[in-house]
Design an enzyme around this catalytic site. Sequence first.
Site, PDB file in Angstrom:
ATOM      1  CE1 TYR A  69     -84.695 -33.962   2.634  1.00  0.00           C
ATOM      2  CE2 TYR A  69     -82.840 -32.432   2.710  1.00  0.00           C
ATOM      3  CZ  TYR A  69     -84.181 -32.686   2.504  1.00  0.00           C
ATOM      4  OH  TYR A  69     -85.024 -31.644   2.159  1.00  0.00           O
ATOM      5  NE  ARG A  70     -85.763 -34.688  -1.148  1.00  0.00           N
ATOM      6  CZ  ARG A  70     -86.315 -35.609  -0.353  1.00  0.00           C
ATOM      7  NH1 ARG A  70     -85.651 -36.719  -0.082  1.00  0.00           N
ATOM      8  NH2 ARG A  70     -87.509 -35.449   0.145  1.00  0.00           N
TER       9      ARG A  70
END
Length: 328
Positions: free
Chosen positions: A198-199
């Site tokens: 995630y990110r």
Amino acid sequence: MSRGLGDVYKRQTLRVGGVAEWMLEPRTPEELREAWIAAHEFVQETATRDAEPAPVRVLGGGANLVVGDGVLPGVVITTEKVRRIFRPTAPPDESAPEDVLAGSVEGDPRIAQGRAADDPRLVAWCGATLPALLRTARDLGFAGLEGIVGVPGHVGGGVAMNAGGRWGEMWDVVETVRVLELDGTVRDLARDECSPSYRNANLGGRVVLGVVLRFEPEGRPAVEARMRQYLTEKNRVQPVTEWSAGCVFKNPDPEVAEGRSAGRLVDECGGKGLSRGDAVVSPLHGNFIVNQGEATSVDVLTLMEDVRDLVAQKTGIWLEFEVKRWVE
């Protein structure tokens, strides 16, 4: 190399900050590699005995970034001109290894060059814009990246931070990424050699030079319809057309936050509409800070801390910044 003329604030989506002390503008991945090596040699040679060498930074489309006011020390290398998008081409000698990232063939990326027209891949250099990449994929009927419609910035940054949202992420279609190591060497990493999360593509600080993307051929009408649907929904709840750096905070662990996103936490804590100067927490989405015209970097950075403190005081949850900060 230009000194004191690198108008960084004009090259980022939030439109705050100052200028770069030194700026380099390569046009190809190889020129970017040369600029990287030269910049590191320069900062080492000019460092004083009692100080650390000035930083060397790579600036893409300026999304997900807040830059400090005044003169930013060190060297900034921009990717703005390293912006080709093209389809893979077969090597001149079929026995030679394929180097689809080289990209020596000019022309319309929607037209297959020297290989089967059903190859569902695109190659993008780091400075290609995400909107341009999406338009090319749409025109070819290539599906897989519609979820990042409305996301600004360049391909290099999008890959490095695994840009995306509720409908998908950049690494959903990444096949191979070409990266620049700190020492100036170049490596190609297959997807299974990376651990995107995630990110964060977890590239260890390496600079993205280019990427090979594999799509699903689905036809332009279906791809275009999804892009239109997603963009309509984003425009309804996000300040897509305003000056911002995108989401300020990462979404916290769902177990800790009871499934609440960072934006929802800010909203529940009364953060929407908070301001410092012309920097304002968007009334549309609590995870966006917008520049209403004359915001300074100090305004934005202070407001970011205000919002984080507010959420921590009311919920006990300490939000982690998603935006990068170049402040010294």
